[in-house]
Design an enzyme around this catalytic site. Structure first.
Site, PDB file in Angstrom:
ATOM      1  CG  ASP A 206      -1.811   1.180   1.329  1.00 54.27           C
ATOM      2  OD1 ASP A 206      -2.784   1.219   0.563  1.00 54.27           O
ATOM      3  OD2 ASP A 206      -1.547   2.081   2.149  1.00 54.27           O
ATOM      4  CD  GLU A 256      -2.327   2.472  -3.285  1.00 50.01           C
ATOM      5  OE1 GLU A 256      -3.453   2.949  -3.508  1.00 50.01           O
ATOM      6  OE2 GLU A 256      -1.854   2.356  -2.137  1.00 50.01           O
TER       7      GLU A 256
END
Length: 525
Positions: A206, A256
């Site tokens: 993330d 990401e």
């Protein structure tokens, strides 16, 4: 504990279809209204029949749920609302028995304010050096240490009663870690090993470009380069160390990584760093043939120098669902406001979403499918008093938040709450049962049937490169191996290229055998 994944890599991830599971909204196994691991285990036959290669689970760890689980309090424990660590191990093993691998989510930029490290830091003990604590500016320290803004709106700093401020690029309940500290690096390498030893095949990273900060924490507006917290060079040492750990287990990473600079983006995909990264250019592209082709060409070009496969994503847990987005006159996506200003035509959006599914599944690389995408779910309107996403509150109500794409799934049309389980934690809209999986499974023309057929036929495109074919304006046409994909984004029907067999179509051809607008077809050459 499950057996560790062998230290081999057969390249499965280069062309995989990966299904994103937002556990809280997938299926409720115990009837309390919250999705859980028991619900996922019960639906493994459905996922196997869909034909996916792996499941990506958004954070399932112990969390106060101030940001949908992305505020992690303990990476080695499953949140009690979802189940137990033993259940997670069973799920990983049972999925693998069906040929489905597991990818877990790691949130390295920050932890929960309830994490033991941060609680100890607040209590005055050792550990403040693991975060970013600073005195404020102004005569009495009443101003934040710098001008950084939270991704969720407002200052990226919160002041404590003792006068110090701490950094949080997201919500105040998510303090940023100090990645210059060796203990932070060691802890995350240990976390990777913990999950790899339980059979996890990969990790989604993330906010992968935000970890490292300029130690001076300068204002963003002073214009200095590099950016004080985005895409700093020292990040690559972190991911090289992670890659060494992953290689021991034959595991993979997907990052990401939001970067406009394609060369900088590709650096994260070098052979000794992350394996893949999400393709946000494709996700955010309007329904426009020229812009989609540019996005596809640019994506393949930026991945080629480092030999990494592309990924193709139409939606996820953070963006407006595809059917709704494509059903608006302005089909581009504004991440700042999530506003389009035009009503949604769900019939139009569904036609386009069906065509987009065939387009993405025909492209070279890996494809991510967000839960409910295969059911053609639209974005839901959430009553203001039921919105939980902190983006809504932090924006003063101007941002609708992301809960509209996180509504619990409909499984059975004739059951209470459309078969999800107990009364869902987010309300299901009226008519939600019309999208139920059991109803769609019996309908050969449904979105679910289309996805099942497309995933089954996807090997027809082989693993070779893409070659564009001549096509009229508004039409995308390409070949891979012995298969052709044609997508008509124009208003008028077009003739199909020469072929020997029609493999699959997103909608019927017209009476003259032509491909209508907003329709895609797969052909055998």
């Amino acid at each position: 504990m499950g057996q560790p994944t062998p230290a081999t890599d057969d390249g499965w991830w280069r062309s995989a279809v990966i299904y994103q599971v937002y556990v809280r909204s997938f299926a409720d196994g115990d009837g309390d209204g919250t999705g859980d691991l028991a619900g996922v285990r019960a639906r493994l036959p459905y996922l196997a029949e869909l034909g996916v290669d792996a499941l990506w689970f958004t954070p399932w760890y112990r969390s106060p749920m101030k940001d949908g689980g992305y505020d992690v309090a303990d990476y080695r424990a499953i949140d009690p609302a979802f189940g137990t660590l033993a259940e997670a191990e069973k799920l990983i093993a049972e999925a693998r028995e069906r040929g489905i691998r597991t990818i877990v989510d790691i949130v390295p930029n920050h932890v929960s304010a309830q994490h033991p490290w941060f609680r100890a830091a607040l209590a005055g003990g050792p550990g403040r050096e693991l975060f970013h604590f600073r005195p404020g500016r102004g005569e009495h320290g009443e101003l934040p240490p710098n001008d950084w803004q939270s991704e969720f709106g407002g200052p990226a700093w919160t002041r404590l009663p003792d006068g110090d401020w701490y950094l949080h690029l997201f919500a105040p309940e998510q303090p940023d870690l100090n990645w210059a500290h060796p203990a932070v690096r060691q802890e995350h390498e240990d976390i990777l090993r913990f999950w790899f030893e339980r059979g996890v095949a990969g990790v989604r990273v993330d906010s992968a470009a935000l970890l490292a900060k300029d130690p001076e924490l300068p204002d963003v507006t002073d214009g200095r380069a590099p950016h004080p917290y985005v895409d700093r060079d020292e990040l690559h040492d972190v991911y090289r160390a992670w890659r060494a750990v992953a290689d021991e287990y034959g595991a993979v990473f997907v990052g990401e990584v939001w970067l406009p600079d394609t060369e900088r983006f590709a650096r994260y995909l070098r052979p000794d760093e992350l394996h893949t990264a999400f393709n946000f250019s494709f996700l955010t592209c309007p329904w426009d043939a020229d812009r989609l082709r540019t996005s596809i060409d640019d994506t393949l070009a930026e991945h080629a120098p480092v030999g990494a496969p592309a990924t193709w994503v139409l939606c996820n847990h953070d963006v407006t669902r595809t059917v709704t987005r494509y059903g608006r006159a302005d089909t581009g996506f504004d991440f700042a406001t999530k506003a389009f200003g035009t009503p949604t035509d769900l019939a139009l959006g569904t036609r386009r979403a069906r065509a987009a599914a065939l387009l993405s599944l025909a492209l070279p690389g890996a494809v991510y499918v967000y839960q409910g995408e295969e059911l053609g779910l639209p974005e839901a309107d959430i009553p203001l008093d039921r919105i939980e996403d902190p983006m809504h509150a932090r924006s003063g109500g101007t941002d609708p938040g992301r809960d509209g794409c996180r509504v619990p799934l409909p499984w059975a049309a004739g059951e209470p709450h459309a078969g999800f389980g107990g009364e869902p934690w987010l309300p299901q809209p009226d008519g939600w049962a019309a999208y139920a999986a059991d109803r769609q499974a019996e309908d050969p023309g449904s979105m679910l049937s289309l996805y099942r057929a497309a995933i089954r036929l996807r090997p027809e495109f082989g693993d070779g490169p893409l070659t564009w074919l001549p096509a009229p304006d508004g039409v995308l046409a390409f070949t891979r191996a012995d298969a052709l994909c044609v997508v008509n984004l124009a208003d008028t029907p077009v003739d199909l290229p020469a072929h020997t067999e029609l493999l699959l179509h997103s909608g019927p051809l017209d009476t003259a055998g032509r491909l209508p607008g907003d329709t895609a077809v797969w052909l055998r050459a």
